[in-house]
Design a protein around this motif. Sequence first.
Motif, PDB file in Angstrom:
ATOM      1  N   PHE A  23       0.801  -1.150   0.033  1.00 50.54           N
ATOM      2  CA  PHE A  23      -0.027  -0.151  -0.015  1.00 50.54           C
ATOM      3  C   PHE A  23       0.847   1.306   0.085  1.00 50.54           C
ATOM      4  N   PHE A  24       1.991   1.173   0.973  1.00 49.37           N
ATOM      5  CA  PHE A  24       2.640   2.268   1.001  1.00 49.37           C
ATOM      6  C   PHE A  24       3.663   2.608  -0.405  1.00 49.37           C
ATOM      7  N   CYS A  25       4.030   1.439  -0.996  1.00 48.16           N
ATOM      8  CA  CYS A  25       4.703   1.511  -2.098  1.00 48.16           C
ATOM      9  C   CYS A  25       3.952   2.125  -3.151  1.00 48.16           C
ATOM     10  N   LEU A  26       2.552   1.865  -3.286  1.00 54.22           N
ATOM     11  CA  LEU A  26       1.536   2.449  -4.351  1.00 54.22           C
ATOM     12  C   LEU A  26       1.617   3.780  -4.161  1.00 54.22           C
ATOM     13  N   ALA A  27       1.547   4.384  -2.893  1.00 53.55           N
ATOM     14  CA  ALA A  27       1.033   5.749  -2.801  1.00 53.55           C
ATOM     15  C   ALA A  27       2.153   6.624  -3.608  1.00 53.55           C
ATOM     16  N   ALA A  28       1.578   7.632  -3.913  1.00 46.61           N
ATOM     17  CA  ALA A  28       2.610   8.690  -4.755  1.00 46.61           C
ATOM     18  C   ALA A  28       3.218   9.397  -3.691  1.00 46.61           C
ATOM     19  N   PRO A  29       4.495  10.071  -3.852  1.00 43.60           N
ATOM     20  CA  PRO A  29       5.193  10.837  -2.880  1.00 43.60           C
ATOM     21  C   PRO A  29       4.517  11.994  -2.081  1.00 43.60           C
ATOM     22  N   SER A  30       4.736  12.359  -0.934  1.00 38.59           N
ATOM     23  CA  SER A  30       3.962  13.358  -0.368  1.00 38.59           C
ATOM     24  C   SER A  30       4.698  14.577  -1.097  1.00 38.59           C
ATOM     25  N   PRO A  31       4.144  15.971  -1.144  1.00 40.67           N
ATOM     26  CA  PRO A  31       4.525  17.056  -1.335  1.00 40.67           C
ATOM     27  C   PRO A  31       5.928  17.689  -1.074  1.00 40.67           C
ATOM     28  N   VAL A  32       6.869  18.147  -1.689  1.00 45.49           N
ATOM     29  CA  VAL A  32       7.809  18.988  -1.218  1.00 45.49           C
ATOM     30  C   VAL A  32       7.686  19.749  -0.382  1.00 45.49           C
ATOM     31  N   SER A  33       8.219  19.913   0.907  1.00 47.02           N
ATOM     32  CA  SER A  33       7.622  21.080   2.082  1.00 47.02           C
ATOM     33  C   SER A  33       8.475  22.199   2.286  1.00 47.02           C
ATOM     34  N   SER A  34       9.774  22.062   1.955  1.00 46.78           N
ATOM     35  CA  SER A  34      10.495  23.362   2.018  1.00 46.78           C
ATOM     36  C   SER A  34      11.613  23.352   0.595  1.00 46.78           C
ATOM     37  N   VAL A  35      11.480  24.751   0.371  1.00 48.80           N
ATOM     38  CA  VAL A  35      12.343  25.136  -0.644  1.00 48.80           C
ATOM     39  C   VAL A  35      13.276  26.072  -0.549  1.00 48.80           C
ATOM     40  N   LYS A  36      14.628  26.140  -0.394  1.00 47.56           N
ATOM     41  CA  LYS A  36      15.746  27.143  -0.186  1.00 47.56           C
ATOM     42  C   LYS A  36      16.152  28.150  -1.450  1.00 47.56           C
ATOM     43  N   LYS A  37      16.342  28.995  -1.399  1.00 47.12           N
ATOM     44  CA  LYS A  37      17.055  29.798  -2.421  1.00 47.12           C
ATOM     45  C   LYS A  37      18.416  29.752  -2.396  1.00 47.12           C
ATOM     46  N   GLY A  38      19.202  29.878  -3.408  1.00 45.57           N
ATOM     47  CA  GLY A  38      20.654  29.774  -3.526  1.00 45.57           C
ATOM     48  C   GLY A  38      21.312  31.043  -4.127  1.00 45.57           C
ATOM     49  N   LYS A  39      22.099  31.030  -4.982  1.00 47.42           N
ATOM     50  CA  LYS A  39      22.507  32.249  -5.824  1.00 47.42           C
ATOM     51  C   LYS A  39      21.594  32.802  -6.619  1.00 47.42           C
ATOM     52  N   ILE A  40      21.228  34.033  -6.380  1.00 51.49           N
ATOM     53  CA  ILE A  40      20.413  34.963  -7.190  1.00 51.49           C
ATOM     54  C   ILE A  40      21.182  35.932  -8.021  1.00 51.49           C
ATOM     55  N   THR A  41      20.946  36.040  -9.434  1.00 47.99           N
ATOM     56  CA  THR A  41      21.640  37.109 -10.229  1.00 47.99           C
ATOM     57  C   THR A  41      20.229  37.877 -10.927  1.00 47.99           C
ATOM     58  N   LYS A  42      20.827  38.559 -11.756  1.00 51.08           N
ATOM     59  CA  LYS A  42      19.697  39.305 -12.417  1.00 51.08           C
ATOM     60  C   LYS A  42      18.841  38.956 -13.267  1.00 51.08           C
ATOM     61  N   GLU A 118      12.827  36.697  -6.121  1.00 49.57           N
ATOM     62  CA  GLU A 118      12.917  37.714  -6.833  1.00 49.57           C
ATOM     63  C   GLU A 118      14.346  37.971  -7.461  1.00 49.57           C
ATOM     64  N   THR A 119      14.274  38.036  -8.819  1.00 52.80           N
ATOM     65  CA  THR A 119      15.741  38.178  -9.571  1.00 52.80           C
ATOM     66  C   THR A 119      16.506  39.570  -9.091  1.00 52.80           C
ATOM     67  N   SER A 120      17.719  39.823  -9.023  1.00 49.35           N
ATOM     68  CA  SER A 120      18.455  41.212  -8.759  1.00 49.35           C
ATOM     69  C   SER A 120      17.991  41.928  -9.929  1.00 49.35           C
ATOM     70  N   PRO A 121      17.701  43.220  -9.232  1.00 51.07           N
ATOM     71  CA  PRO A 121      17.586  44.380 -10.531  1.00 51.07           C
ATOM     72  C   PRO A 121      18.995  44.750 -10.987  1.00 51.07           C
ATOM     73  N   VAL A 122      18.506  45.291 -12.262  1.00 56.20           N
ATOM     74  CA  VAL A 122      19.726  45.789 -13.235  1.00 56.20           C
ATOM     75  C   VAL A 122      20.641  46.675 -12.467  1.00 56.20           C
ATOM     76  N   SER A 123      22.105  46.316 -12.257  1.00 62.42           N
ATOM     77  CA  SER A 123      22.927  47.541 -11.909  1.00 62.42           C
ATOM     78  C   SER A 123      23.089  48.836 -12.405  1.00 62.42           C
ATOM     79  N   VAL A 124      22.889  49.937 -11.713  1.00 71.77           N
ATOM     80  CA  VAL A 124      23.015  51.235 -12.532  1.00 71.77           C
ATOM     81  C   VAL A 124      24.297  51.939 -12.414  1.00 71.77           C
ATOM     82  N   ALA A 125      25.115  51.474 -11.555  1.00 73.93           N
ATOM     83  CA  ALA A 125      26.584  51.862 -11.118  1.00 73.93           C
ATOM     84  C   ALA A 125      27.444  52.121 -12.498  1.00 73.93           C
ATOM     85  N   ALA A 126      27.331  51.146 -13.428  1.00 75.80           N
ATOM     86  CA  ALA A 126      28.131  50.988 -14.393  1.00 75.80           C
ATOM     87  C   ALA A 126      27.600  52.360 -15.288  1.00 75.80           C
ATOM     88  N   SER A 127      26.460  52.772 -15.503  1.00 74.27           N
ATOM     89  CA  SER A 127      26.053  53.576 -16.430  1.00 74.27           C
ATOM     90  C   SER A 127      26.343  54.888 -15.998  1.00 74.27           C
TER      91      SER A 127
END
Length: 576
Positions: A23-42, A118-127
């Motif tokens: 019975f347990f082998c037949l059941a579909a997996p439970s939902p993923v409960s937590s997601v962590k963000k890693g590196k974020i760029t623009k 959220e992705t990083s905003p465009v850097s304005v320093a260069a301009s």
Amino acid sequence: MMSLTSAGADCLTNHVFLSVLFFFCLAAPSPVSSVKKGKITKNSISLSWQEPDRPNGIILEYEIKYFEKDQETSYTIIKSKETTITADGLKPGSAYVFQIRARTAAGYGGFSRRFEFETSPVSVAASSDQSQIPIIVVSVTVGVILLAVVIGFLLSGRRCGYSKAKQDPEEEKMHFHNGHIKLPGVRTYIDPHTYEDPNQAVHEFAKEIEASCITIERVIGAGEFGEVCSGRLKLQGKREFPVAIKTLKVGYTEKQRRDFLGEASIMGQFDHPNIIHLEGVVTKSKPVMIVTEYMENGSLDTFLKKNDGQFTVIQLVGMLRGIASGMKYLSDMGYVHRDLAARNILINSNLVCKVSDFGLSRVLEDDPEAAYTTRGGKIPIRWTAPEAIAFRKFTSASDVWSYGIVMWEVMSYGERPYWEMTNQDVIKAVEEGYRLPSPMDCPAALYQLMLDCWQKDRNSRPKFDEIVSMLDKLIRNPSSLKTLVNASSRVSNLLVEHSPLGSSAYRSVGEWLEAIKMGRYTEIFMENGYSSMDAVAQVTLEDLRRLGVTLVGHQKKIMNSLQEMKVQLVNGMVPL
């Protein structure tokens, strides 16, 4: 009262343990409960997550769905075997919603809750740095030149009639299987018959295999176009593994070759644990072959007949859940099967059911289960919805009707739908509103689902995603399967209360029992007063147990035979 021996108790304990484990082998997996963000760029977001709390088996892969916030209709899917991914090509300074689900041999679990990053905003320093202006000017100039070169290349490619997809479709496909390709929206089925050159469809959707990689071991059956064999496949860099091999017989016509390989062109588009998996084709040497995964237990109808009464209700529902999951996948892709039946479901050693047989030419022309319709051609009458029979209106809703018949086949351990009624009688009876009676010992919830699948109005039938959801609930709450269909309600209330069975084909109880190969019980029936067919008509399952008919298979055979004779009095059906 006999006491339960120690060995018997151990056996019972093991049986319960194995049933619970299954019975347990037949059941579909439970939902993923937590997601962590890693590196974020623009332009990208990296994520990681933990395996579901209840994987209920080995996780085969994860499916990651994401879309820009408030634009849910336009989404992207990534598949990954790892618990990390990087979504790139994103807009700077924009919020994106992610959902993840896991897949085991039992199918996909539910999607996780929504996670927003959220992705990083465009850097304005260069301009603001005047010293960067020359670099920017040069970059823009180079970009324009490169764009012109790319456009020129694409235009010349079109004139030559080529595109990247046409040149190397397998590269994209392999990347998809390895979790690297992002697919915008939902994959849709492409009819290979729309290709001017059928060979192009085959090579776009099926991998070419060298004949030297295949070892044919033995013939296991006969197909429409040739023999079906079992064997081994050894691909470079991989271990040898068992496969099934369909061969095209010698002396084939070009149309037969096209129809034969057409099934591979269809099958090669599918990637789901409950759909038979195509390994590849052999087209550059003879015999022409289609190579698929090997399913140890063969077709579901034959397997159930051989193992009559041997499975728990939970195990049977698990089989039905797998079939429904495969059909949901096909329906989502826009593919209509047209010939869903237990004979076209394959089952492996782990009791995982997979939808197979995608050769539609056989369905319409050479199926022994089919009958001519008024519009010519052939279709499998006993499994086909009324509107598909009458108007050739094949849809996912007509597949749902067929699924209801498959449910009936599974719960009756491979009995033939409508027994020995003629196809014309089946068409007439179904049109008049009659439906197959409940199989013996069938949970009321499952029979109700069958009746829902057999609604005359196709818009009233459940969708496959609803069927999967309903079966999941039943599996998670086994107590809901304990209520069985009342034995008295299994026969139509149109039956006259005292209708004699003596008018049937059997002149005596002994003749009837011999006909169903239960002649060993003739003397017992006679000694206990069941000396006429009228008396036999009143027999219940409890009566059989009292008479000493203890084998489940024998009980089912006798009760189903009585049921068949009764329903034949009203043309074989139970009204909705």
